[in-house]
Scaffold this motif. Sequence first.
Motif, short mmCIF file in Angstrom:
data_model
loop_
_atom_site.label_atom_id
_atom_site.label_comp_id
_atom_site.label_asym_id
_atom_site.label_seq_id
_atom_site.Cartn_x
_atom_site.Cartn_y
_atom_site.Cartn_z
N UNK A 186 -26.53 44.20 4.09
CA UNK A 186 -27.08 43.58 2.89
C UNK A 186 -26.43 44.09 1.62
N UNK A 187 -26.11 45.36 1.62
CA UNK A 187 -25.54 45.91 0.39
C UNK A 187 -24.16 45.34 0.13
N UNK A 188 -23.41 45.15 1.18
CA UNK A 188 -22.12 44.50 1.01
C UNK A 188 -22.33 43.07 0.54
N UNK B 74 -23.66 51.17 -3.42
CA UNK B 74 -24.41 51.28 -2.18
C UNK B 74 -23.78 50.50 -1.04
N UNK B 75 -22.79 49.73 -1.35
CA UNK B 75 -22.16 48.89 -0.32
C UNK B 75 -21.38 49.73 0.67
N UNK C 297 -24.78 47.92 -6.58
CA UNK C 297 -24.66 47.31 -5.26
C UNK C 297 -23.33 47.66 -4.62
N UNK C 298 -22.32 47.68 -5.45
CA UNK C 298 -21.02 48.13 -4.94
C UNK C 298 -21.12 49.58 -4.51
N UNK D 100 -24.43 37.30 -5.97
CA UNK D 100 -25.67 37.57 -6.71
C UNK D 100 -25.93 36.45 -7.70
N UNK E 126 -24.73 41.92 -1.21
CA UNK E 126 -25.15 41.90 -2.61
C UNK E 126 -24.13 42.55 -3.53
N UNK E 127 -23.12 43.15 -2.94
CA UNK E 127 -22.12 43.85 -3.75
C UNK E 127 -21.26 42.88 -4.53
N UNK E 128 -21.20 41.67 -4.06
CA UNK E 128 -20.33 40.69 -4.72
C UNK E 128 -21.08 39.94 -5.82
N UNK E 129 -20.64 40.11 -7.05
CA UNK E 129 -21.31 39.46 -8.19
C UNK E 129 -21.45 37.96 -8.01
#
Lengths: 109, 109
Positions: free
Chosen positions: B4-6, A8-9, A5-6, B14, B8-11
């Motif tokens: 969205x990717x940003x 693709x972020x 996700x990071x 999530x 979801x990028x943060x654990x």
Amino acid sequence: MSDVFRLLAEPSRRRLLDALRLGERSVGELVDRTHMSQPSVSKQLRVLLDFGAVRLRKAGRTHLYSIHGRPLREASEWLAYYERFWEQGLGRLDKVLTEEARPKRSGDR
Amino acid sequence: MSDVFRLLAEPSRRRLLDALRLGERSVGELVDRTHMSQPSVSKQLRVLLDFGAVRLRKAGRTHLYSIHGRPLREASEWLAYYERFWEQGLGRLDKVLTEEARPKRSGDR
DNA sequence: TAGATATATGTCCGTTTGCGCATGTGTCCA
DNA sequence: TGGACACATGCGCAAACGGACATATATCTA
């Protein structure tokens, strides 16, 4: 980078993956297609490569990159379908989905 | 947050979404389940809320959050399936997928 | 071999962002 | 009404990260 996700972020990396969608590309081609500087392209390709998201094949002095890995293929399909909605904001998604494919089925939300 | 990717990028986010997987949860429950501080939980919930990824229902002094939106539902399913592989590194994915579902079909690489 | 071409890397800098901590706001109850 | 409880927010800080710019490395060609 140990997290898809990071990975693709970052829009620049998504642009690169998008530019690689149809197959192998040289760094120069990627620079042209993405309007990024050459160093930026190389750096982000390095990140993608370290992660295992792309492959590198050297042909003389040109380096050919290509997408690698089932996860990114899946992710790519996933994003290809949703990105257009998301980039316009989430609110329009339901509307568009409804119009597009399923005029019924409103019992979802 | 417009991506969205940003998101979801943060654990931590999530983890929150994961904790909301099975339904509505109060902030306190989310604090317990995610082992995050209360302010952190509230802040990330705010980010998710602003994005439209969760909904808020107030019941007295407790705030109940739940996942909202088809995109996140899709993303959630998507990540639920792949996360376990990704978190162990990409290398094992093909192997696991092959073992799990399709003992043949090796022309994919 | 010299120079041009293709790509990679190193450094510096500005921005973003998550967290910890303290505190503010709203709600319930004795 | 005062205090406990549930949650939100403001602030300061440190770490992560991408881009710009300069430069290094590798390969081709005249």
